[in-house]
Structure formats: C-alpha cells, structure tokens
Motif scaffolding. Structure first.
Motif, short mmCIF file in Angstrom:
data_model
loop_
_atom_site.label_atom_id
_atom_site.label_comp_id
_atom_site.label_asym_id
_atom_site.label_seq_id
_atom_site.Cartn_x
_atom_site.Cartn_y
_atom_site.Cartn_z
N UNK A 43 23.91 7.69 -74.01
CA UNK A 43 22.75 8.35 -73.40
C UNK A 43 22.99 8.61 -71.91
N UNK A 44 23.62 7.65 -71.25
CA UNK A 44 23.91 7.83 -69.83
C UNK A 44 24.92 8.97 -69.63
N UNK A 45 25.97 9.00 -70.45
CA UNK A 45 26.93 10.10 -70.37
C UNK A 45 26.24 11.44 -70.62
N UNK A 46 25.35 11.48 -71.60
CA UNK A 46 24.63 12.72 -71.89
C UNK A 46 23.75 13.13 -70.71
N UNK A 48 24.34 12.47 -67.50
CA UNK A 48 25.23 13.00 -66.47
C UNK A 48 25.71 14.40 -66.84
N UNK A 49 26.12 14.57 -68.09
CA UNK A 49 26.62 15.88 -68.54
C UNK A 49 25.55 16.95 -68.51
N UNK A 50 24.32 16.58 -68.82
CA UNK A 50 23.26 17.57 -68.92
C UNK A 50 22.48 17.84 -67.65
N UNK A 56 30.90 15.46 -61.93
CA UNK A 56 30.39 14.10 -62.12
C UNK A 56 30.69 13.56 -63.52
N UNK A 57 30.90 14.48 -64.45
CA UNK A 57 31.26 14.06 -65.79
C UNK A 57 32.57 13.27 -65.78
#
Length: 147
Positions: A43-46, A48-50, A56-57
């Motif tokens: 969820x944290x990666x999503x 950052x990506x979104x 930052x990804x």
C-alpha cells in the motif's frame, strides 16, 4: 529515461509473476493472501507510485532490490544446492545489478527530488522490509515451538 526504465521494470515483474505462478502452481493471484506487513508495504509503494513524481518510486523500491540480493548472498554459502529454495538464492544473489541500475536512475533525477523526502521514503520502505522479515521470523519461531 525514467519512463523507459519503469516500463522495463513492469515487464520484468510481469515475467517474474508468471514464472512464480508456474513454479508454485498458483492459478490466480487472489489465492495468495498477503500478511498485514506485506499488505502495508504494498500500500505504501502504491501511494508513492500514485501520488508522487516517478523518481520517488526508486526510493521506495531500492530497499527491496538491495535486501533480496543481500539475503541471497548470506544464504548461499550455508544452503545446500539441492535445497528446495536454492533456485531463489541463485536468482537473487551475486552482484545487485538491478539495485545499482535503480540507484543510478535516481541519481539522474537528483535535482528533481527533495533529498529529505527521498530519505524519508527510503527509511519508511526499510522499516516495512524489517517488519516483513520480523513477521517471517515470528512465524518460524511459532511453528517450531508447536512441533
């Protein structure tokens, strides 16, 4: 360059997922239920990506890129080659080329990112990695005590 790199990364992850579906005989992804630690990390990666600019990804992905390699290199000398998981060690050990490539991409965009925010993202991702590893250790200790 960022878009091209990330598109290749997506292709790589698609191939990786297909390989593991076949290797572990997993028909559908929904059959794998992530624990709360993995779910939180994803969820944290999503997030950052979104919600943040693309460079930052790299910050959120680097801990995983480096740690898988480090873990594989630590396990290689003490794991028998006939071990069920040795293929994973071989596939992830050696020189962390993927991590180096990703770090070099981040370096190219250094002027586009806030260093403090990049460090915070990296640190948060490292904390998620720690929680994932701790959860696996706790699970193993729990199973060992029951036997």
């Amino acid at each position: 360059a960022c878009k091209e790199f990330l598109n290749k990364k997506v292709e790589s992850y698609d191939n990786y997922n297909e390989y593991y579906h076949q290797t572990w005989h997993i028909r559908e992804a929904y059959g794998v239920i992530p624990g709360k630690e993995i779910d939180g990390y994803a969820s944290y990666e999503a997030y950052v990506a979104g919600n943040l600019i693309s460079p930052y990804l790299f910050c959120v992905m680097l801990p995983c890129e480096y740690l898988w390699n480090w873990v594989a290199n630590q396990l290689a000398p003490v794991t028998p080659k006939e071990s069920l998981y040795y293929f994973w060690i071989e596939g992830n050990g050696g020189t962390p080329d993927g991590a180096y490539q990703m770090a070099n991409m981040l370096e190219q965009y250094r002027s586009s990112v806030d260093e403090s925010q990049a460090n915070d993202i990296f640190r948060t991702a490292m904390e998620y990695e720690l929680e994932v590893f701790k959860s696996a250790t706790i699970l193993n200790n729990t199973l060992c005590r029951k036997q």
